[in-house]
Design an enzyme around this catalytic site. Structure first.
Site, PDB file in Angstrom:
ATOM      1  N   PRO A   1      14.518  -9.876  -1.066  1.00 30.69           N
ATOM      2  CA  PRO A   1      15.775 -10.421  -1.524  1.00 30.69           C
ATOM      3  C   PRO A   1      16.552 -11.195  -0.444  1.00 30.69           C
ATOM      4  O   PRO A   1      16.393 -10.935   0.744  1.00 30.69           O
ATOM      5  CB  PRO A   1      16.599  -9.208  -1.932  1.00 30.69           C
ATOM      6  CG  PRO A   1      15.691  -8.029  -1.898  1.00 30.69           C
ATOM      7  CD  PRO A   1      14.554  -8.408  -1.041  1.00 30.69           C
TER       8      PRO A   1
ATOM      9  N   LYS B   1      13.583  -2.323  -1.384  1.00 32.24           N
ATOM     10  CA  LYS B   1      12.678  -3.366  -0.888  1.00 32.24           C
ATOM     11  C   LYS B   1      12.524  -3.197   0.621  1.00 32.24           C
ATOM     12  O   LYS B   1      13.458  -2.761   1.294  1.00 32.24           O
ATOM     13  CB  LYS B   1      13.242  -4.767  -1.176  1.00 32.24           C
ATOM     14  CG  LYS B   1      13.405  -5.113  -2.643  1.00 32.24           C
ATOM     15  CD  LYS B   1      12.108  -5.563  -3.249  1.00 32.24           C
ATOM     16  CE  LYS B   1      12.320  -6.113  -4.660  1.00 32.24           C
ATOM     17  NZ  LYS B   1      11.179  -6.822  -5.154  1.00 32.24           N
TER      18      LYS B   1
END
Length: 118
Positions: A2, A32
C-alpha cells in the site's frame, strides 16, 4: 503496495520519525509487509476542515486486494485512533479514502503487480 498519503495541518516535531512510526502502524493495520508500505507525510498549515484550522487530516490509502467495506470499518477505527494519539486529531476532523486500483494498474520492479503475481 500500500501507499498512504497523509495531509495534515499538524506539524510533528520529527517528520521522519513520525513517518517511520506511521509506516509500521500501517503495515500492522493493513496486514501487509512493511517492505511494500510507502508513507508520505504532508504538512499544510492551510488545511481546513469544517471551516476551521483546528487539527485535521486527509488520508488516502491505495492498497491491493484488502480494501472492502468490512475491512475499511476496522481500518477507520485504527487509523483514527492513531491520529488521535499521535496528532491530537479527533475522528470528526478528517476523511480517509480507500482505493484498490487493481493489480494491473500499479507498477513495481519494471512491471505490474498483475504480472508479478501470475
Amino acid at each position: 503496495m500500500p501507499a498512504l498519503d497523509l495531509k495534515t495541518n499538524v506539524l510533528v516535531a520529527d517528520p521522519k520519525a513520525f513517518s517511520l512510526e506511521f509506516s509500521k502502524y500501517a503495515a500492522e493495520t493493513l496486514k501487509k509487509p512493511e517492505a511494500y508500505i510507502s508513507v508520505n507525510y504532508h504538512y499544510n498549515e492551510c488545511l481546513t476542515f469544517n471551516g476551521s484550522f483546528e487539527p485535521a487530516i486527509l488520508l488516502t490509502i491505495h492498497s491491493l486486494d484488502n480494501i472492502n467495506p468490512q475491512a475499511n470499518e476496522e481500518y477507520s477505527k485504527k487509523f483514527f485512533a492513531f491520529f488521535k494519539e499521535k496528532l491530537g486529531v479527533s475522528d470528526d476532523r478528517g476523511y480517509i479514502t480507500f482505493i484498490d486500483p487493481g493489480r494491473a494498474n500499479i507498477a513495481y520492479k519494471s512491471t505490474t503487480f498483475e504480472a508479478l503475481w501470475k
